[in-house]
Scaffold this motif. Structure first.
Motif, mmCIF file in Angstrom:
data_model
loop_
_atom_site.group_PDB
_atom_site.id
_atom_site.type_symbol
_atom_site.label_atom_id
_atom_site.label_comp_id
_atom_site.label_asym_id
_atom_site.label_seq_id
_atom_site.Cartn_x
_atom_site.Cartn_y
_atom_site.Cartn_z
ATOM 1 N N GLU A 39 -2.553 5.766 -0.441
ATOM 2 C CA GLU A 39 -3.589 4.743 -0.272
ATOM 3 C C GLU A 39 -3.838 4.470 1.207
ATOM 4 O O GLU A 39 -4.986 4.297 1.631
ATOM 5 C CB GLU A 39 -3.186 3.450 -0.981
ATOM 6 N N LEU A 40 -2.768 4.463 1.991
ATOM 7 C CA LEU A 40 -2.893 4.240 3.426
ATOM 8 C C LEU A 40 -3.721 5.354 4.064
ATOM 9 O O LEU A 40 -4.630 5.102 4.855
ATOM 10 C CB LEU A 40 -1.500 4.164 4.045
ATOM 11 N N TRP A 41 -3.425 6.604 3.686
ATOM 12 C CA TRP A 41 -4.188 7.726 4.225
ATOM 13 C C TRP A 41 -5.652 7.678 3.789
ATOM 14 O O TRP A 41 -6.549 7.985 4.569
ATOM 15 C CB TRP A 41 -3.559 9.059 3.817
ATOM 16 N N ASP A 59 7.082 -0.936 6.487
ATOM 17 C CA ASP A 59 7.496 -0.567 5.131
ATOM 18 C C ASP A 59 8.611 -1.484 4.638
ATOM 19 O O ASP A 59 9.049 -2.393 5.337
ATOM 20 C CB ASP A 59 7.894 0.914 5.044
ATOM 21 N N TRP A 117 3.729 -0.022 2.137
ATOM 22 C CA TRP A 117 3.387 -0.542 3.452
ATOM 23 C C TRP A 117 2.571 -1.818 3.357
ATOM 24 O O TRP A 117 1.829 -2.016 2.408
ATOM 25 C CB TRP A 117 2.578 0.512 4.215
ATOM 26 N N ILE A 155 -9.097 1.636 8.596
ATOM 27 C CA ILE A 155 -7.946 1.275 9.421
ATOM 28 C C ILE A 155 -8.350 1.499 10.871
ATOM 29 O O ILE A 155 -8.977 2.507 11.201
ATOM 30 C CB ILE A 155 -6.717 2.139 9.057
ATOM 31 N N ILE A 182 0.852 -1.186 0.000
ATOM 32 C CA ILE A 182 0.000 0.000 0.000
ATOM 33 C C ILE A 182 0.894 1.244 0.000
ATOM 34 O O ILE A 182 1.812 1.347 0.805
ATOM 35 C CB ILE A 182 -0.894 0.015 1.256
ATOM 36 N N ASN A 185 1.691 5.411 0.485
ATOM 37 C CA ASN A 185 1.333 6.378 1.527
ATOM 38 C C ASN A 185 -0.066 6.943 1.303
ATOM 39 O O ASN A 185 -0.874 7.019 2.226
ATOM 40 C CB ASN A 185 2.332 7.544 1.555
ATOM 41 N N PHE A 213 1.722 -0.944 10.587
ATOM 42 C CA PHE A 213 2.122 -1.192 9.210
ATOM 43 C C PHE A 213 3.640 -1.145 9.124
ATOM 44 O O PHE A 213 4.275 -0.359 9.805
ATOM 45 C CB PHE A 213 1.503 -0.156 8.273
ATOM 46 N N PHE A 243 0.189 -4.384 6.189
ATOM 47 C CA PHE A 243 -0.328 -4.540 7.539
ATOM 48 C C PHE A 243 0.510 -5.571 8.272
ATOM 49 O O PHE A 243 0.837 -6.618 7.732
ATOM 50 C CB PHE A 243 -1.799 -4.979 7.492
#
Length: 77
Positions: free
Chosen positions: A6-8, A24, A59, A16, A2, A4, A22, A61
């Protein structure tokens, strides 16, 4: 993996959970506090190396550590 952004995006739409960790591609770990991603674990010396979300990070999980997040919250009070 994922990015950055997409994570946000996942965080902003509540996909989330607080305490989600997570990792990296460099082995740095970030925990989601419910409002921010904070450094959870790194082997880097943070006095000399920037540890955070860097361009190109990917990232995945790792696990949820809500217990550690709650512990740190209580220690700060």
């Amino acid at each position: 993996m994922i990015s950055n952004s997409e994570l946000w995006k996942l965080a902003e739409v509540n996909r989330i959970n607080r305490g989600d960790v997570f990792i990296d591609q460099d082995g740095n770990e970030m925990i989601f506090t419910g409002k921010a991603f904070q450094v959870y674990f790194t082997e880097k010396d943070e006095r000399y190396d920037y540890v955070g979300m860097c361009i190109g990070d990917e990232w995945k999980f790792s696990h949820n550590d809500m217990a550690e997040l709650e512990k740190q919250t209580k220690e700060r009070r």
